[in-house]
Design a protein around this motif. Structure first.
Motif, PDB file in Angstrom:
ATOM      1  N   ALA A   1       0.826  -1.212   0.000  1.00  0.00           N
ATOM      2  CA  ALA A   1       0.000   0.000   0.000  1.00  0.00           C
ATOM      3  C   ALA A   1       0.859   1.261   0.000  1.00  0.00           C
ATOM      4  CB  ALA A   1      -0.918   0.000   1.226  1.00  0.00           C
ATOM      5  N   SER A   2       2.124   1.120   0.382  1.00  0.00           N
ATOM      6  CA  SER A   2       2.995   2.296   0.466  1.00  0.00           C
ATOM      7  C   SER A   2       4.001   2.341  -0.670  1.00  0.00           C
ATOM      8  CB  SER A   2       3.740   2.302   1.801  1.00  0.00           C
ATOM      9  OG  SER A   2       4.674   1.235   1.836  1.00  0.00           O
ATOM     10  N   ALA A   3       3.807   1.502  -1.664  1.00  0.00           N
ATOM     11  CA  ALA A   3       4.778   1.427  -2.763  1.00  0.00           C
ATOM     12  C   ALA A   3       4.887   2.763  -3.488  1.00  0.00           C
ATOM     13  CB  ALA A   3       4.387   0.325  -3.743  1.00  0.00           C
ATOM     14  N   HIS A   4       3.818   3.527  -3.490  1.00  0.00           N
ATOM     15  CA  HIS A   4       3.823   4.797  -4.222  1.00  0.00           C
ATOM     16  C   HIS A   4       4.769   5.821  -3.614  1.00  0.00           C
ATOM     17  CE1 HIS A   4       1.430   7.106  -1.205  1.00  0.00           C
ATOM     18  NE2 HIS A   4       1.077   5.893  -0.848  1.00  0.00           N
ATOM     19  N   LEU A   5       5.252   5.549  -2.405  1.00  0.00           N
ATOM     20  CA  LEU A   5       6.113   6.521  -1.723  1.00  0.00           C
ATOM     21  C   LEU A   5       7.569   6.458  -2.176  1.00  0.00           C
ATOM     22  CD1 LEU A   5       4.883   6.429   1.986  1.00  0.00           C
ATOM     23  CD2 LEU A   5       4.589   8.245   0.304  1.00  0.00           C
ATOM     24  N   ALA A   6       7.936   5.417  -2.878  1.00  0.00           N
ATOM     25  CA  ALA A   6       9.360   5.216  -3.157  1.00  0.00           C
ATOM     26  C   ALA A   6       9.662   5.151  -4.641  1.00  0.00           C
ATOM     27  CB  ALA A   6       9.840   3.939  -2.471  1.00  0.00           C
ATOM     28  N   LEU A   7       8.857   5.797  -5.440  1.00  0.00           N
ATOM     29  CA  LEU A   7       9.043   5.609  -6.868  1.00  0.00           C
ATOM     30  C   LEU A   7      10.189   6.442  -7.420  1.00  0.00           C
ATOM     31  CD1 LEU A   7       5.356   5.252  -8.061  1.00  0.00           C
ATOM     32  CD2 LEU A   7       7.091   3.509  -7.609  1.00  0.00           C
ATOM     33  N   ASP A   8      10.097   7.740  -7.322  1.00  0.00           N
ATOM     34  CA  ASP A   8      11.116   8.581  -7.949  1.00  0.00           C
ATOM     35  C   ASP A   8      12.053   9.182  -6.906  1.00  0.00           C
ATOM     36  OD1 ASP A   8       9.628  11.729  -7.826  1.00  0.00           O
ATOM     37  OD2 ASP A   8       8.672   9.879  -7.161  1.00  0.00           O
ATOM     38  N   GLY A   9      13.023   9.931  -7.394  1.00  0.00           N
ATOM     39  CA  GLY A   9      14.016  10.518  -6.503  1.00  0.00           C
ATOM     40  C   GLY A   9      13.460  11.646  -5.655  1.00  0.00           C
ATOM     41  N   ASP A  10      12.491  12.376  -6.180  1.00  0.00           N
ATOM     42  CA  ASP A  10      11.906  13.468  -5.402  1.00  0.00           C
ATOM     43  C   ASP A  10      11.201  12.932  -4.169  1.00  0.00           C
ATOM     44  OD1 ASP A  10      12.818  15.401  -7.062  1.00  0.00           O
ATOM     45  OD2 ASP A  10      10.954  15.658  -8.176  1.00  0.00           O
ATOM     46  N   ALA A  11      10.454  11.850  -4.355  1.00  0.00           N
ATOM     47  CA  ALA A  11       9.762  11.261  -3.212  1.00  0.00           C
ATOM     48  C   ALA A  11      10.772  10.769  -2.189  1.00  0.00           C
ATOM     49  CB  ALA A  11       8.875  10.097  -3.681  1.00  0.00           C
ATOM     50  N   ALA A  12      11.887  10.227  -2.666  1.00  0.00           N
ATOM     51  CA  ALA A  12      12.922   9.754  -1.744  1.00  0.00           C
ATOM     52  C   ALA A  12      13.524  10.920  -0.980  1.00  0.00           C
ATOM     53  CB  ALA A  12      13.999   9.005  -2.517  1.00  0.00           C
ATOM     54  N   ALA A  13      13.736  12.030  -1.672  1.00  0.00           N
ATOM     55  CA  ALA A  13      14.272  13.215  -1.000  1.00  0.00           C
ATOM     56  C   ALA A  13      13.301  13.703   0.067  1.00  0.00           C
ATOM     57  CB  ALA A  13      14.543  14.321  -2.022  1.00  0.00           C
ATOM     58  N   ASP A  14      12.013  13.711  -0.267  1.00  0.00           N
ATOM     59  CA  ASP A  14      11.011  14.135   0.719  1.00  0.00           C
ATOM     60  C   ASP A  14      10.986  13.194   1.915  1.00  0.00           C
ATOM     61  OD1 ASP A  14      10.342  16.270  -0.829  1.00  0.00           O
ATOM     62  OD2 ASP A  14       8.565  15.349  -1.717  1.00  0.00           O
ATOM     63  N   SER A  15      11.087  11.889   1.634  1.00  0.00           N
ATOM     64  CA  SER A  15      11.092  10.917   2.721  1.00  0.00           C
ATOM     65  C   SER A  15      12.252  11.161   3.664  1.00  0.00           C
ATOM     66  CB  SER A  15      11.191   9.492   2.160  1.00  0.00           C
ATOM     67  OG  SER A  15       9.926   9.028   1.749  1.00  0.00           O
ATOM     68  N   LEU A  16      13.416  11.451   3.083  1.00  0.00           N
ATOM     69  CA  LEU A  16      14.582  11.697   3.930  1.00  0.00           C
ATOM     70  C   LEU A  16      14.367  12.932   4.791  1.00  0.00           C
ATOM     71  CD1 LEU A  16      17.585  10.900   4.579  1.00  0.00           C
ATOM     72  CD2 LEU A  16      18.114  12.925   3.243  1.00  0.00           C
ATOM     73  N   ARG A  17      13.872  14.003   4.183  1.00  0.00           N
ATOM     74  CA  ARG A  17      13.615  15.224   4.950  1.00  0.00           C
ATOM     75  C   ARG A  17      12.626  14.948   6.076  1.00  0.00           C
ATOM     76  NH1 ARG A  17      14.621  20.423   2.789  1.00  0.00           N
ATOM     77  NH2 ARG A  17      12.828  21.060   3.998  1.00  0.00           N
ATOM     78  N   TRP A  18      11.598  14.203   5.769  1.00  0.00           N
ATOM     79  CA  TRP A  18      10.601  13.858   6.778  1.00  0.00           C
ATOM     80  C   TRP A  18      11.266  13.115   7.932  1.00  0.00           C
ATOM     81  CZ3 TRP A  18       8.598   9.509   9.122  1.00  0.00           C
ATOM     82  CH2 TRP A  18       7.360   9.640   9.761  1.00  0.00           C
ATOM     83  N   GLY A  19      12.085  12.130   7.603  1.00  0.00           N
ATOM     84  CA  GLY A  19      12.735  11.340   8.648  1.00  0.00           C
ATOM     85  C   GLY A  19      13.659  12.173   9.514  1.00  0.00           C
ATOM     86  N   VAL A  20      14.448  13.030   8.882  1.00  0.00           N
ATOM     87  CA  VAL A  20      15.375  13.856   9.653  1.00  0.00           C
ATOM     88  C   VAL A  20      14.607  14.848  10.513  1.00  0.00           C
ATOM     89  CG1 VAL A  20      17.241  15.540   9.496  1.00  0.00           C
ATOM     90  CG2 VAL A  20      17.235  13.559   7.984  1.00  0.00           C
ATOM     91  N   GLU A  21      13.537  15.391   9.986  1.00  0.00           N
ATOM     92  CA  GLU A  21      12.729  16.324  10.775  1.00  0.00           C
ATOM     93  C   GLU A  21      12.115  15.630  11.993  1.00  0.00           C
ATOM     94  OE1 GLU A  21      10.788  19.851   8.437  1.00  0.00           O
ATOM     95  OE2 GLU A  21      10.396  18.024   7.301  1.00  0.00           O
ATOM     96  N   ARG A  22      11.660  14.413  11.794  1.00  0.00           N
ATOM     97  CA  ARG A  22      11.093  13.680  12.935  1.00  0.00           C
ATOM     98  C   ARG A  22      12.178  13.390  13.955  1.00  0.00           C
ATOM     99  NH1 ARG A  22       7.826  15.123  10.170  1.00  0.00           N
ATOM    100  NH2 ARG A  22       8.260  16.827  11.613  1.00  0.00           N
ATOM    101  N   LEU A  23      13.357  13.054  13.444  1.00  0.00           N
ATOM    102  CA  LEU A  23      14.473  12.788  14.349  1.00  0.00           C
ATOM    103  C   LEU A  23      14.800  14.029  15.172  1.00  0.00           C
ATOM    104  CD1 LEU A  23      16.607  10.760  15.252  1.00  0.00           C
ATOM    105  CD2 LEU A  23      18.009  11.434  13.295  1.00  0.00           C
ATOM    106  N   ILE A  24      14.843  15.166  14.516  1.00  0.00           N
ATOM    107  CA  ILE A  24      15.102  16.421  15.220  1.00  0.00           C
ATOM    108  C   ILE A  24      14.015  16.672  16.258  1.00  0.00           C
ATOM    109  CG2 ILE A  24      15.254  18.928  14.969  1.00  0.00           C
ATOM    110  CD1 ILE A  24      16.415  18.482  12.178  1.00  0.00           C
ATOM    111  N   ASP A  25      12.762  16.461  15.869  1.00  0.00           N
ATOM    112  CA  ASP A  25      11.659  16.659  16.815  1.00  0.00           C
ATOM    113  C   ASP A  25      11.851  15.793  18.052  1.00  0.00           C
ATOM    114  OD1 ASP A  25      10.458  18.432  15.116  1.00  0.00           O
ATOM    115  OD2 ASP A  25       9.037  16.988  14.278  1.00  0.00           O
TER     116      ASP A  25
END
Lengths: 222, 222
Positions: free
Chosen positions: A192-216
């Motif tokens: 169901a989450s396959a759509h999140l990892a298709l292109d490089g932009d989505a991967a960049a967003d995922s990384l930003r999301w993860g780092v932001e959560r880590l900072i939080d």
DNA sequence: ACCTGAACACCGTTCAAGT
DNA sequence: ACCTGAACACCGTTCAAGT
């Protein structure tokens, strides 16, 4: 073209040639013999400049990381363009450093394997770590926690890019055998989450999301 | 010892032999020829069982990951021993999964390179990802965020272990030249935190810390 | 189906030798 | 100091052949 002192070539030239091969043919194709041939040299000639293949790879890592640490000292408005163009808070700088590191790693195919196969304790790697720890120290963390946080961000980026590029470098997947009746999947959530990892932009967003959560999580006071 | 159908050996035997070499001599030493020799076979015989070296490596990854996903379904009291022995909250289960993954990766030297050099999309890798996403879904996250969080945890562990083992596998460092006057370091913060990365226990603690902070950031409601 | 032996096109590294 | 050429001990993979 007889042998003799020529010094026609520098360490930087060799590293450049190695990166060209890395980009075109991947990590496995970066061989001492191949790099030498690209420069019109005999393999043994390279041992005048680098003591071993792994020394060459260490130099490549250094060049790859060159300038990443600066992404946190200059105003982050360029890197973090969708934020307010306001001043560089420590939070913005951590994000800018993470994004800059990711971009360097993603820029060359096989760069992650390169960075994973060595110790990552060169001067520029330390510059980056220093910059990250400084951000968290500024955020008010004590020195141990700031170091842990810096390490965590670095690990997060390296791991995320490793998974991202490994997926991209996957060989031609065998097409699912045509079936009329779909079996219930054992991994519905993953699919169901396959759509999140298709292109490089989505991967960049995922990384930003993860780092932001880590900072939080590291500095919960908002 | 003439050629002929012998079926004296299975895919699992080959994978086991490969792991033995991985553990003793590192990732680079795991060669088709070496594994075959360890089994008393000719290199070409292995191509009856595995289509290529990378297929062998994929099988190794699968065996490495086998059972990791279960660490989240069984009571985490065994893995997370310094917590209350109370029930498995989703938070405990995420931590147990992360710790279990780390332990598998650290157990064999060179396992991270193995996992980094392939796509990590086998059945057991999906089991792990599914288990992680399920935890975060239980925590109340919507399906996209739960997937992002699961991905982030996996990336975090892989990256942390990659940095940890790369540091450990570092070749003999040349001793600092004996100087009477210390130059001021360019990386004071990094050096002040050197004590955090010495042994494996500290690395395990660092990873737990990082994953806990990540969880805190993902699900701030405590 | 399972295995061998020979072969092809590669590796990293060392060593003696040339300029 | 910088480079070549030969050599050593390896690679992954393919192919024809044996049982």
């Amino acid at each position: 073209m007889k042998p003799g002192p020529r010094r026609s070539i520098s360490q930087a030239d060799i590293v450049d040639a190695a990166f060209e091969i890395l980009e075109e043919k991947g990590f496995a194709a970066v061989s001492v013999r191949g790099v030498a041939a690209a420069l019109g040299l005999t393999p043994t000639a390279l041992y005048t400049y680098f003591e071993s293949k792994s020394a060459l790879q260490a130099a490549m890592v250094e060049q790859l990381l060159a300038g990443v640490a600066d992404a946190g000292t200059i105003g982050p408005a360029d890197e973090v363009s969708d934020q307010d163009a306001s001043a560089g808070t420590w939070r913005d700088r951590v994000l800018a450093l993470a994004v800059a590191l990711r971009e360097r790693l993603v820029a060359h195919a096989g760069a992650v394997v390169l960075i994973t196969s060595g110790p990552l304790d060169g001067a520029r790697a330390r510059d980056l770590e220093e910059a990250l720890i400084a951000c968290f120290a500024e955020a008010g963390l004590d020195s141990d926690d700031a170091a842990r946080a810096g390490r965590a961000v670095r690990a997060h980026v390296v791991g995320a890019v490793a998974l991202e590029t490994a997926r991209r470098a996957a060989p031609e997947q065998m097409p699912e055998p045509a079936t009329l009746w779909r079996e219930p999947s054992r991994h519905p959530l993953v699919e169901a989450s396959a759509h999140l990892a298709l292109d490089g932009d989505a991967a960049a967003d995922s990384l930003r999301w993860g780092v932001e959560r880590l900072i939080d999580g590291v500095v919960p006071a908002r």
